[in-house]
Design a protein around this motif. Structure first.
Motif, PDB file in Angstrom:
ATOM      1  N   ALA A 129      90.499 -36.214  33.772  1.00  0.00           N
ATOM      2  CA  ALA A 129      90.342 -34.923  34.447  1.00  0.00           C
ATOM      3  C   ALA A 129      89.846 -35.118  35.883  1.00  0.00           C
ATOM      4  N   ASP A 130      88.915 -36.050  36.085  1.00  0.00           N
ATOM      5  CA  ASP A 130      88.430 -36.334  37.434  1.00  0.00           C
ATOM      6  C   ASP A 130      89.558 -36.829  38.332  1.00  0.00           C
ATOM      7  N   ALA A 131      90.400 -37.705  37.791  1.00  0.00           N
ATOM      8  CA  ALA A 131      91.517 -38.228  38.577  1.00  0.00           C
ATOM      9  C   ALA A 131      92.465 -37.109  38.997  1.00  0.00           C
ATOM     10  N   LEU A 132      92.735 -36.176  38.093  1.00  0.00           N
ATOM     11  CA  LEU A 132      93.621 -35.054  38.409  1.00  0.00           C
ATOM     12  C   LEU A 132      93.007 -34.154  39.479  1.00  0.00           C
ATOM     13  N   ARG A 133      91.713 -33.919  39.368  1.00  0.00           N
ATOM     14  CA  ARG A 133      91.051 -33.078  40.367  1.00  0.00           C
ATOM     15  C   ARG A 133      91.007 -33.765  41.739  1.00  0.00           C
ATOM     16  N   ASN A 134      91.101 -35.094  41.726  1.00  0.00           N
ATOM     17  CA  ASN A 134      91.159 -35.849  42.987  1.00  0.00           C
ATOM     18  C   ASN A 134      92.578 -35.937  43.551  1.00  0.00           C
ATOM     19  N   GLY A 135      93.544 -35.318  42.866  1.00  0.00           N
ATOM     20  CA  GLY A 135      94.900 -35.279  43.385  1.00  0.00           C
ATOM     21  C   GLY A 135      95.924 -36.154  42.684  1.00  0.00           C
ATOM     22  N   ALA A 136      95.517 -36.866  41.639  1.00  0.00           N
ATOM     23  CA  ALA A 136      96.471 -37.695  40.896  1.00  0.00           C
ATOM     24  C   ALA A 136      97.492 -36.813  40.175  1.00  0.00           C
ATOM     25  N   LYS A 137      98.699 -37.347  40.005  1.00  0.00           N
ATOM     26  CA  LYS A 137      99.765 -36.628  39.311  1.00  0.00           C
ATOM     27  C   LYS A 137      99.729 -36.977  37.821  1.00  0.00           C
ATOM     28  N   LEU A 138      99.954 -35.965  36.997  1.00  0.00           N
ATOM     29  CA  LEU A 138      99.901 -36.139  35.547  1.00  0.00           C
ATOM     30  C   LEU A 138     101.292 -36.485  35.011  1.00  0.00           C
ATOM     31  N   ILE A 139     101.420 -37.681  34.432  1.00  0.00           N
ATOM     32  CA  ILE A 139     102.661 -38.138  33.819  1.00  0.00           C
ATOM     33  C   ILE A 139     102.429 -38.240  32.315  1.00  0.00           C
ATOM     34  N   VAL A 140     103.260 -37.573  31.539  1.00  0.00           N
ATOM     35  CA  VAL A 140     103.109 -37.546  30.088  1.00  0.00           C
ATOM     36  C   VAL A 140     104.255 -38.327  29.455  1.00  0.00           C
ATOM     37  N   GLU A 192      95.279 -31.806  30.629  1.00  0.00           N
ATOM     38  CA  GLU A 192      95.843 -30.824  31.551  1.00  0.00           C
ATOM     39  C   GLU A 192      94.866 -29.674  31.772  1.00  0.00           C
ATOM     40  N   THR A 193      94.283 -29.190  30.695  1.00  0.00           N
ATOM     41  CA  THR A 193      93.326 -28.091  30.783  1.00  0.00           C
ATOM     42  C   THR A 193      92.052 -28.513  31.509  1.00  0.00           C
ATOM     43  N   ALA A 194      91.513 -29.673  31.138  1.00  0.00           N
ATOM     44  CA  ALA A 194      90.254 -30.130  31.738  1.00  0.00           C
ATOM     45  C   ALA A 194      90.415 -30.473  33.216  1.00  0.00           C
ATOM     46  N   GLY A 195      91.589 -30.955  33.600  1.00  0.00           N
ATOM     47  CA  GLY A 195      91.813 -31.353  34.977  1.00  0.00           C
ATOM     48  C   GLY A 195      92.354 -30.260  35.862  1.00  0.00           C
ATOM     49  N   GLY A 196      92.687 -29.117  35.273  1.00  0.00           N
ATOM     50  CA  GLY A 196      93.225 -28.008  36.045  1.00  0.00           C
ATOM     51  C   GLY A 196      94.540 -28.348  36.716  1.00  0.00           C
ATOM     52  N   ALA A 197      95.365 -29.134  36.033  1.00  0.00           N
ATOM     53  CA  ALA A 197      96.639 -29.585  36.598  1.00  0.00           C
ATOM     54  C   ALA A 197      97.775 -29.266  35.650  1.00  0.00           C
ATOM     55  N   THR A 198      98.989 -29.423  36.131  1.00  0.00           N
ATOM     56  CA  THR A 198     100.171 -29.279  35.294  1.00  0.00           C
ATOM     57  C   THR A 198     100.909 -30.606  35.258  1.00  0.00           C
ATOM     58  N   VAL A 199     101.733 -30.782  34.254  1.00  0.00           N
ATOM     59  CA  VAL A 199     102.477 -32.028  34.092  1.00  0.00           C
ATOM     60  C   VAL A 199     103.469 -32.200  35.234  1.00  0.00           C
ATOM     61  N   TRP A 200     103.399 -33.347  35.902  1.00  0.00           N
ATOM     62  CA  TRP A 200     104.299 -33.655  37.006  1.00  0.00           C
ATOM     63  C   TRP A 200     105.647 -34.159  36.493  1.00  0.00           C
ATOM     64  N   ALA A 201     105.614 -35.022  35.471  1.00  0.00           N
ATOM     65  CA  ALA A 201     106.851 -35.585  34.925  1.00  0.00           C
ATOM     66  C   ALA A 201     106.609 -36.060  33.504  1.00  0.00           C
ATOM     67  N   MET A 202     107.695 -36.115  32.738  1.00  0.00           N
ATOM     68  CA  MET A 202     107.658 -36.656  31.382  1.00  0.00           C
ATOM     69  C   MET A 202     108.684 -37.784  31.303  1.00  0.00           C
ATOM     70  N   THR A 203     108.312 -38.889  30.690  1.00  0.00           N
ATOM     71  CA  THR A 203     109.208 -40.046  30.667  1.00  0.00           C
ATOM     72  C   THR A 203     109.975 -40.197  29.359  1.00  0.00           C
ATOM     73  N   GLY A 204     109.481 -39.601  28.281  1.00  0.00           N
ATOM     74  CA  GLY A 204     110.127 -39.755  26.982  1.00  0.00           C
ATOM     75  C   GLY A 204     111.071 -38.609  26.655  1.00  0.00           C
ATOM     76  N   LYS A 205     111.507 -38.579  25.384  1.00  0.00           N
ATOM     77  CA  LYS A 205     112.355 -37.482  24.930  1.00  0.00           C
ATOM     78  C   LYS A 205     111.585 -36.172  25.001  1.00  0.00           C
TER      79      LYS A 205
END
Length: 269
Positions: free
Chosen positions: A138-149, A174-187
């Motif tokens: 969550a800290d990383a997301l709040r610092n601007g990191a992109k969320l990849i699931v 996603e909830t704790a970091g206040g971010a949305t998923v940037w990309a998904m790599t799997g099915k």
């Protein structure tokens, strides 16, 4: 039995489609042998992040299926491909088990532990997930990191039930970091589909996707132009299929194709 002559390439999910636990599911051996005899292209497409491709290969061979490592695509390996192709200078904070980290390392993707250093947070299944890991991500997301699931699966089927999977952890992060998923790599991501088409050098209309999950396996096939076959040996039940908005081209209670199975298939329509 699944028609093993109609398509050029056959894609199979693993958990709930080929096996559950240490048990090969009905009809798998016979179907696999027929596809080999017909010289069809085969690829196993799994959303696992807790097994490397080598682990999957060893597991399949232990169950009696001889496969090449290149015939396996995992969500973890797809994550490595994603960073290699689209963010090769990324600094990735991994929430997942050692197999996910190992696949990233095979692509020489830099991994970091400090949230302030991360450009991306990659989430996979993690059976050692803790509050501390949630806080770091969550800290990383709040610092601007992109969320990849790696995948959206909320649960993973196991003998006797199911256990929480990547999707459940990703929603918490996603909830704790206040971010949305940037990309998904799997099915069912388009990125995942493109990798397997390129690897086998096939067009979508030449392929059949076989799996037990509507929202990943069948949606992957439908979104990318493949024909689809749902097997009722895993997560999706006949009752759930009747209520769902995702419709496979074929429905098989098992890959075995017995007369009793065909009767059950008719009842699902």
């Amino acid at each position: 039995m699944l028609d093993t002559a109609l398509y050029d390439a056959y894609f199979f999910d693993l958990d709930g489609t080929i096996f559950i636990g240490d048990r090969l599911l009905p009809g798998v051996g016979k179907t696999f042998a027929a596809l080999r005899a017909n010289e069809k292209k085969i690829m196993f497409l799994t959303n696992t992040t807790v097994q490397t491709r080598a682990d999957c290969q060893a597991r399949l061979e232990k169950l009696g299926l001889c496969v090449e490592r290149e015939e396996i695509m995992t969500a973890a390996y797809a994550a490595g491909l994603y960073f290699q192709q689209q963010a090769d200078s990324a600094r990735v904070l991994v929430v997942g088990e050692r197999e996910l980290a190992a696949e990233l390392a095979s692509f020489q993707i830099r991994q970091v532990q400090a949230p302030s250093q991360a450009t991306h947070v990659l989430v996979g299944m993690d059976r050692t997930f803790t509050y501390e890991k949630l806080l770091l991500a969550a800290d990383a997301l709040r610092n601007g990191a992109k969320l990849i699931v790696a995948n959206p699966d909320p649960v993973c089927p196991v003998p006797g039930g199911a256990i929480p999977d990547t999707g459940a952890l990703a929603q918490a992060i996603e909830t704790a970091g206040g971010a949305t998923v940037w990309a998904m790599t799997g099915k069912p991501s388009r990125f995942y589909a493109e990798q397997v088409f390129q690897q086998l050098n096939v067009r979508p209309e030449q392929c059949l996707m076989v799996g037990d999950r509507l929202e990943t396996d069948i949606l992957l096939g439908k979104n990318s132009g493949m024909k689809t076959a749902l097997v009722l040996t895993g997560v999706t039940t006949c009752h759930e299929l009747e209520r769902a908005g995702i419709r496979p081209d074929f429905v098989l209670p098992t890959l075995d194709g017995s007369a009793h199975d065909r009767q059950e298939q008719q009842q699902c329509r």
